[in-house]
Structure formats: structure tokens, C-alpha cells
Design a protein around this motif. Structure first.
Motif, short mmCIF file in Angstrom:
data_model
loop_
_atom_site.label_atom_id
_atom_site.label_comp_id
_atom_site.label_asym_id
_atom_site.label_seq_id
_atom_site.Cartn_x
_atom_site.Cartn_y
_atom_site.Cartn_z
N UNK A 157 36.23 36.84 52.99
CA UNK A 157 35.72 36.97 51.62
C UNK A 157 35.79 35.63 50.88
N UNK A 158 34.95 35.47 49.86
CA UNK A 158 35.02 34.23 49.06
C UNK A 158 36.35 34.09 48.35
N UNK A 159 36.69 32.88 47.98
CA UNK A 159 37.92 32.64 47.22
C UNK A 159 37.76 33.15 45.79
N UNK A 160 38.86 33.28 45.09
CA UNK A 160 38.83 33.73 43.69
C UNK A 160 38.29 32.62 42.80
N UNK A 161 37.43 32.98 41.86
CA UNK A 161 36.82 32.03 40.94
C UNK A 161 37.87 31.51 39.96
N UNK A 178 34.88 35.36 43.98
CA UNK A 178 35.36 36.69 43.58
C UNK A 178 35.90 36.64 42.16
N UNK A 179 35.56 37.66 41.40
CA UNK A 179 36.07 37.79 40.04
C UNK A 179 37.24 38.77 40.05
N UNK A 180 38.41 38.24 40.41
CA UNK A 180 39.64 39.01 40.47
C UNK A 180 40.78 38.17 39.94
N UNK A 181 41.80 38.85 39.49
CA UNK A 181 43.01 38.15 39.06
C UNK A 181 43.88 37.86 40.28
N UNK A 182 44.33 36.64 40.47
CA UNK A 182 45.15 36.32 41.64
C UNK A 182 46.51 36.99 41.56
N UNK A 183 47.00 37.37 42.73
CA UNK A 183 48.33 37.98 42.84
C UNK A 183 49.31 36.91 43.30
N UNK A 184 50.34 36.68 42.52
CA UNK A 184 51.33 35.65 42.84
C UNK A 184 52.46 36.27 43.66
N UNK A 185 52.53 35.91 44.95
CA UNK A 185 53.61 36.36 45.83
C UNK A 185 53.79 35.34 46.94
N UNK A 186 54.61 35.68 47.93
CA UNK A 186 54.87 34.74 49.04
C UNK A 186 53.61 34.43 49.82
N UNK A 187 52.68 35.39 49.92
CA UNK A 187 51.46 35.17 50.69
C UNK A 187 50.54 34.17 50.02
N UNK A 188 50.81 33.82 48.75
CA UNK A 188 49.98 32.85 48.04
C UNK A 188 50.29 31.42 48.45
#
Length: 325
Positions: A157-161, A178-188
Motif C-alpha cells: 500500500x502507499x505510504x501515509x500522506x 493514504x489519508x490515515x493517521x499514523x500509529x506510533x508504536x515499535x513497528x514504526x
């Protein structure tokens, strides 16, 4: 074949990339661009031929990030750096098969190492990643349970805008991101070096932690417990043979982190005591499906703290009593 320019003798040229099915995409007809010496390898820093393509509709453009020599050494995809056979991070595969990471990380040594591996391939030696005799049936069984056999195209999928996150994107539905809010966790927080060398990879840690918990080896809440209980040991097992098997099956854990091995021959059990909790958790992840000794499957459980079973019996190890969790 030597290059015409002596300064490009260590640079890599190739006609097609080494990719997994997921990165290649579902479309059998894709258009791929090729640029010789387009960038430096993310691991050995040598220039190599870069390929770029779109896996399919609604996906982002993907590109190769490591050279083919480094990909063949670890048997991984040039783009996602996941194992080509199991679709797993190298840290998970190496932990299950007890493979020692021999690739250097310093700038000079890693380029020298890559050149040596390339020379071996030119000599006809294709089996660069040797599993050796440490691979056990328990480790192979673990990989079969964790292996991703079907493509996971959601990864393309495309990266978050970034403009959408700041509330400044005015493209609407025409925005390729992608128009989504990023989730801040270890996978970031992932990087190429950790993924390739199999160290502190957050994706691998999550996969192994979930598998360990599913196998009944969830780490106890008491952080002072740093011991594992082994039962159903072979009748011929000795303290020395147990210690040897433990060290050989945990190449990711330094042998100096092993505090002691307490063998109770009468009960055919033993306690493996580590110096810190992190080493004990790495061992539990590697032994989630058991530990093979002399063609027998040894059961593994977490030890108990002294306080939790004080009335049961006196402690045998530094932080355990002779009873599994």
C-alpha cells in the motif's frame, strides 16, 4: 568478468532482481525500470543495479534496496528483506534454525565480506547460507507454523500522506498517498540494517512473542525470574551436555549470559539460569516448540520465583525451585 573501469570492479550489474511474490505483485505483466549503479547497497554500501516498478493498482512504486550478493547471502528479497522461503524476518528464521549471523557491520569489513561472497558465487558455490547441524526438528516445526505461504499484498500500500497528517493536503481522492493517521508504536521504527542482520527487529520480536505466548511460554510478570525449566531430558544427559546444547541452540545469546545449569539427574530435569531477563526471554522464544536433545523432545517451562513456592521445596537454582510454571 572484470569491469572496463577498474574503479567499478566491485560494483554489481544484474539483469533482473531477486524478489518475493508479494513485492512483485499480482499483475503478471509489469513494467520495470532499470538503472545501473543507481544507488549504494543498504548493507554493504557497494553500488548496484536498481530496479523500480509498480506491483499493481493501488500500490506504491517499489525499488530494490540491497544488492543481489547480499540478498543471496541471506536468501532474502532485495526489497522487503524477508526470507524468500518462509516470508519471515531473518531474525525469526535464524532464531528457529540456530543460524549464527556472520555478516560484519563495520563499513570496511562489510564491503570486504560482500566481495568474498561474490567470489564464492563466481566459483560455483551457491549455498552461501549454511544451516549446519544446529537446525532441529523443533526449529523447523516452528518455521512451518509461522511461515506466510500466501502473498500479503497489503504490504504494498502507499505510504501515509504527510500533508494529510498536518491537515494541509488538498488533493482529496486524487492523492496517491493514504489519508490515515499514523500509529506510533515499535513497528514504526524499522530500518534496513536491523532487518537484514536480524537484531532488534520490531516485526520479528512481535512475531516471536505472539508465538511464544501461544505455545504457553508467556514471560511471567515477575521480572526477577531469569530461569527456564527443562523436563523429559534424555537419561544420558549430563550438566555438560545440557550446557553444550543450550549454547549451540542460542547463537543470538552470548554464552557469557548463561549463569548456570542445575541438573537433577534423578528427575531427568534441569534449570537453565541466565544473568538477565532479556536473555531468558530470547531463549524462551527459540525453544517455544521445545528443545531437541539426542533425538528426544525436551519440554520447556518458565521457572518459579523463590517467593511463589517457598512452602513447596527449597530453591535449587539462583532464582527458581524444582517445579515448572
Amino acid at each position: 568478468m572484470p569491469k572496463a573501469d577498474i574503479n567499478k570492479a566491485g560494483w554489481e550489474q544484474s539483469e533482473f532482481p531477486i524478489l518475493c511474490e508479494t513485492c512483485l505483485g499480482p499483475n503478471p505483466f509489469i513494467r520495470m525500470s532499470k538503472q545501473e549503479f543507481g544507488r549504494s547497497c543498504g548493507t554493504c554500501a557497494r553500488p548496484f543495479t536498481v530496479f523500480r516498478w509498480n506491483p499493481g493498482s493501488g500500490a506504491r512504486y517499489k525499488t530494490t534496496v540491497i544488492c543481489q550478493t547480499c540478498a543471496k547471502v541471506k536468501n532474502v528479497c532485495q526489497t522487503c528483506l524477508l526470507d524468500l522461503e518462509y516470508g519471515l524476518p531473518t531474525q525469526v528464521r535464524d532464531t528457529a534454525l540456530a543460524i549464527q549471523n556472520e555478516a560484519p557491520t563495520s563499513d570496511i569489513n562489510r564491503e570486504y565480506y560482500a566481495q568474498n561472497m561474490e567470489n564464492k558465487m563466481e566459483d560455483g558455490n551457491q549455498a552461501l547460507m549454511q544451516v549446519g547441524t544446529r537446525a532441529t526438528s523443533a526449529g523447523k516445526e516452528m518455521l512451518k507454523q509461522l511461515a506466510r505461504t500466501n502473498p500479503y499484498y497489503k504490504r504494498n500500500r502507499p505510504h501515509i500522506c504527510s500533508f494529510f497528517v498536518k491537515g494541509e493536503c488538498n488533493r482529496g481522492s486524487e492523492c496517491p498517498f493514504r489519508h490515515e493517521k499514523p500509529v506510533e508504536n515499535d513497528l514504526s521504527h524499522q530500518n534496513i540494517q536491523d532487518r537484514y542482520h536480524g537484531r532488534d527487529d520490531p516485526v520479528a520480536r512481535k512475531i516471536m512473542a505472539n508465538h511464544t505466548e501461544a505455545q504457553g511460554l508467556k514471560p511471567p510478570e515477575d521480572e526477577t525470574i531469569t530461569s527456564l525449566f527443562l523436563s523429559s531430558l534424555p537419561s544420558s544427559a549430563t550438566e555438560l551436555s545440557i550446557r553444550t546444547h543450550v549454547v549451540n541452540s542460542l547463537p543470538q545469546v552470548p554464552a557469557s549470559q548463561l549463569r548456570s545449569v542445575v541438573h537433577v539427574a534423578k528427575s531427568r530435569c534441569a534449570f537453565v539460569n541466565f544473568k538477565d531477563r532479556n536473555s531468558a526471554e530470547r531463549a524462551a522464544e527459540a525453544w517455544a516448540n521445545g528443545l531437541d536433545m539426542e533425538d528426544e523432545r525436551v519440554l520447556v517451562k518458565w521457572g518459579r520465583s523463590k517467593g511463589s513456592a517457598k512452602s513447596a521445596s527449597p530453591a535449587v537454582g539462583p532464582s527458581t525451585v524444582p517445579a515448572p510454571a
